[in-house]
Design a protein around this motif. Structure first.
Motif, mmCIF file in Angstrom:
data_model
loop_
_atom_site.group_PDB
_atom_site.id
_atom_site.type_symbol
_atom_site.label_atom_id
_atom_site.label_comp_id
_atom_site.label_asym_id
_atom_site.label_seq_id
_atom_site.Cartn_x
_atom_site.Cartn_y
_atom_site.Cartn_z
ATOM 1 N N UNK A 103 0.835 -1.200 0.000
ATOM 2 C CA UNK A 103 0.000 0.000 0.000
ATOM 3 C C UNK A 103 0.871 1.252 0.000
ATOM 4 N N UNK A 104 1.948 1.199 0.777
ATOM 5 C CA UNK A 104 2.863 2.345 0.859
ATOM 6 C C UNK A 104 3.550 2.575 -0.481
ATOM 7 N N UNK A 105 4.014 1.499 -1.096
ATOM 8 C CA UNK A 105 4.722 1.611 -2.370
ATOM 9 C C UNK A 105 3.783 2.084 -3.483
ATOM 10 N N UNK A 106 2.519 1.684 -3.397
ATOM 11 C CA UNK A 106 1.547 2.154 -4.385
ATOM 12 C C UNK A 106 1.367 3.665 -4.282
ATOM 13 N N UNK B 44 2.268 6.419 -7.277
ATOM 14 C CA UNK B 44 1.300 7.377 -7.801
ATOM 15 C C UNK B 44 1.783 8.818 -7.667
ATOM 16 N N UNK B 45 2.801 9.012 -6.830
ATOM 17 C CA UNK B 45 3.370 10.356 -6.670
ATOM 18 C C UNK B 45 4.477 10.653 -7.677
ATOM 19 N N UNK B 46 4.932 9.632 -8.401
ATOM 20 C CA UNK B 46 6.070 9.809 -9.302
ATOM 21 C C UNK B 46 5.879 10.942 -10.292
ATOM 22 N N UNK C 2 6.065 19.345 -4.210
ATOM 23 C CA UNK C 2 5.453 20.556 -3.654
ATOM 24 C C UNK C 2 3.961 20.574 -3.951
ATOM 25 N N UNK C 3 3.596 20.217 -5.187
ATOM 26 C CA UNK C 3 2.178 20.188 -5.553
ATOM 27 C C UNK C 3 1.433 19.143 -4.725
ATOM 28 N N UNK C 4 2.089 17.981 -4.524
ATOM 29 C CA UNK C 4 1.450 16.910 -3.777
ATOM 30 C C UNK C 4 1.176 17.337 -2.340
ATOM 31 N N UNK C 5 2.138 17.991 -1.714
ATOM 32 C CA UNK C 5 1.952 18.436 -0.334
ATOM 33 C C UNK C 5 0.856 19.495 -0.237
#
Length: 281
Positions: A261-264, A268-270, A275-278
């Protein structure tokens, strides 16, 4: 999805075709969107009508005398080898266009999509050809167990276990170091739940004491940071990171969160700026 190979035709762009939304292709370090499909992997969406450049790619695969090549399915997040089958030209093209791992059945002499009867599809994210161009990897995310027995993968018969303890029949999934550790932590948790008596275990102690566990996660994370601040040896940083991973995985076990789950989440953040993700949280 992308199909990767070091031998693709890199500089030719084919006309627009109606591809599944979000379907991307990669050739070496070159990547194009669904509106600009690289010569190495473009396929029209209906009737498996190949562009000439796709024919060139398929011609370059070293199909055997029956028109087949080994096709292996691998979990994109865990790296686990899920299954092995065979693919022909049409199966490979179908996998590219449908994003479902597709094989060729030698016994039924027809294409078959993994999951077409069980609904446990393998959703293809990327496709790789090996250096000899005679085998294929479907890198994807399974919807459920891959093996017809209900096992997570088709590889659960350990040769060393069979040879060393032939009288003891025990299924052991082929796992990397990280997932072997996760499995051991899960076993300790199960022993607690089932109240099974066993030898003293640090993992059990952590599972039974959340305050101790959280203090160890913080302590090990701090020690990892100190290896950078104090310019310590790389081996020391690796050791402290191993401690961080272990204690964090025990915490995840209590939260019923798997490393997959963590690796998924990481995968998906790749394609998104950190900065946008945060900012989107």
């Amino acid at each position: 999805m992308a199909i990767s190979s070091p031998h693709c035709i890199r500089n030719s762009i084919v006309p627009r075709v109606a591809l599944p939304r979000g379907l991307n292709y990669r050739c070496g370090n070159f990547k194009k969107t669904r509106l600009q499909v690289l010569a190495c992997s473009s396929v029209a969406d209906k009737g498996l009508s190949f562009d000439k450049r796709v024919e060139t790619l398929l011609d370059s695969v070293k199909w055997d005398d029956k028109g087949l090549a080994v096709a292996i399915a691998q979990n994109v997040d865990t790296g686990a080898i899920l299954m092995q089958g065979f693919a022909n030209r049409e199966a490979l093209a179908t996998s590219i266009s449908s994003r479902k791992a597709t094989f060729y059945s030698r016994s039924r002499k027809q294409l078959w999509i993994k999951g077409e009867t069980s609904s446990n599809f393998i959703n293809v994210h990327d496709i790789f050809l090996d250096c000899d161009r005679d085998s294929i990897i479907y890198l994807g995310k399974p919807d459920g167990p891959t093996c017809h027995t209900g096992a997570e993968t088709c590889y659960y018969s350990s040769v060393s276990s069979i040879v060393e303890n032939p009288q003891v029949k025990k299924d052991i999934l082929a796992m990397t170091t990280l997932y072997s550790l996760e499995s051991t932590i899960s076993e300790r948790k199960d022993e607690i739940v089932r109240k099974i008596e066993s030898k003293p275990s640090w993992t059990k102690k952590l599972l039974l004491d959340e305050k101790l566990l959280c203090s160890k996660v913080r302590e090990e994370a701090d020690e990892l940071c100190r290896t950078l601040e104090n310019d310590e040896e790389k081996s020391r940083a690796a050791s402290e990171m191993a401690d961080v991973l272990y204690h964090s995985m025990v915490l995840l076990a209590l939260k019923d969160v798997k490393m997959e789950d963590v690796l998924e989440v990481l995968r998906k953040r790749f394609s998104k700026s950190g900065i946008e993700e945060k900012n989107s949280r």
